[in-house]
Design an enzyme around this catalytic site. Sequence first.
Site, mmCIF file in Angstrom:
data_model
loop_
_atom_site.group_PDB
_atom_site.id
_atom_site.type_symbol
_atom_site.label_atom_id
_atom_site.label_comp_id
_atom_site.label_asym_id
_atom_site.label_seq_id
_atom_site.Cartn_x
_atom_site.Cartn_y
_atom_site.Cartn_z
ATOM 1 N N VAL A 1 0.846 -1.206 0.000
ATOM 2 C CA VAL A 1 0.000 0.000 0.000
ATOM 3 C C VAL A 1 0.876 1.249 0.000
ATOM 4 C CG1 VAL A 1 -1.830 -1.207 1.256
ATOM 5 C CG2 VAL A 1 -0.179 0.175 2.539
ATOM 6 N N HIS B 1 -4.386 -4.242 -2.274
ATOM 7 C CA HIS B 1 -4.710 -3.823 -0.904
ATOM 8 C C HIS B 1 -4.857 -2.307 -0.807
ATOM 9 C CE1 HIS B 1 -2.913 -7.883 0.631
ATOM 10 N NE2 HIS B 1 -4.112 -8.007 0.113
ATOM 11 N N CYS C 1 -18.999 4.644 -5.861
ATOM 12 C CA CYS C 1 -18.679 4.464 -7.281
ATOM 13 C C CYS C 1 -17.250 3.987 -7.517
ATOM 14 C CB CYS C 1 -18.916 5.773 -8.041
ATOM 15 S SG CYS C 1 -17.738 7.081 -7.654
ATOM 16 N N CYS D 1 -20.639 11.028 -6.808
ATOM 17 C CA CYS D 1 -21.891 10.289 -6.565
ATOM 18 C C CYS D 1 -22.459 10.524 -5.172
ATOM 19 C CB CYS D 1 -21.672 8.791 -6.797
ATOM 20 S SG CYS D 1 -20.807 7.971 -5.449
ATOM 21 N N SER E 1 6.113 -14.259 -0.392
ATOM 22 C CA SER E 1 6.319 -15.693 -0.211
ATOM 23 C C SER E 1 5.111 -16.502 -0.651
ATOM 24 C CB SER E 1 6.635 -15.981 1.249
ATOM 25 O OG SER E 1 5.614 -15.431 2.055
HETATM 26 ZN ZN LIG Z 1 -18.522 8.101 -5.774
#
Ligand SMILES: [Zn+2]
Length: 274
Positions: free
Chosen positions: A124, A140, A151, A174, A213
Amino acid sequence: MSQAEIQFQLDAALARELDRAAELLCGARQVVVLTGAGLSVESGIPPFRGPGGLWTKYGEPPLDGYQRFMRDPAEAWRKMLSPSEPWLRGLHETLGAARPNAGHRALAELERVGRVHCLITQNVDDLHRQAGSRALLEIHGNYALLRCLGCGARFERAGFAVDPERLPPRCPNCGGIVKSDTVSFGEPIPEDVLARCFEAVAGADCMLVAGTSGTVYPAAGFPVEVARSGGRVIEVNLEPSELSALASVQLLGPGGALLTGLLERVRARIAEAA
Ligand SMILES: [Zn+2]
């Protein structure tokens, strides 16, 4: 045999394996890369668990982080904005200070010269993006991004205005609830990313695995799938792993040096063919 002779033979064996890996990369139709935490250790990011690990040092994040967020997104955001939780502060400080290493740069360059078609990462830390990888699937999530749960739109965390009086922040597209893009414990992997991973893996005839691994699903299943359908697997890890049995070529050592060596050989082959 003297120590120097042993070293020479080891170097020669490694050079042969690097040549074989470069040959596979150059002969493949579609190469997909899979990376994990091991690749970022050389950037100063310790593993999460074990001695010196982030969670060992700062404490574990809640194992029901996603359920907590969904129960009370505003409260989860208040904690995020004034991170009273040491694990979150520790994570963001460590990730913020990290820079891409030679391994990240070599993988970005392999994409640029057309030998890597897609890179799936479990990390990340944003380091592949900073190094210049474009066809990137972060299963991740990415700690530097936010994600709309409605969305699926992603936003740069740094440029996203959050009003502490009106939490949780809402998606400008949205109106959905916006969350950290990092996949929390208990949170399903975003469907859009997972679907693109399966598509990439289904079309791959070569997978380069670096710094993982192969124990955490779904990522662990990707090299298995490539090998099962007749593709080749190249492993770059410090030590042999559960993936080693699948690997056509095994490169054991630090990812930065090995991937740089691999890139040099791929470049040489491309130059020869031109
Ligand atoms: Zn959205």
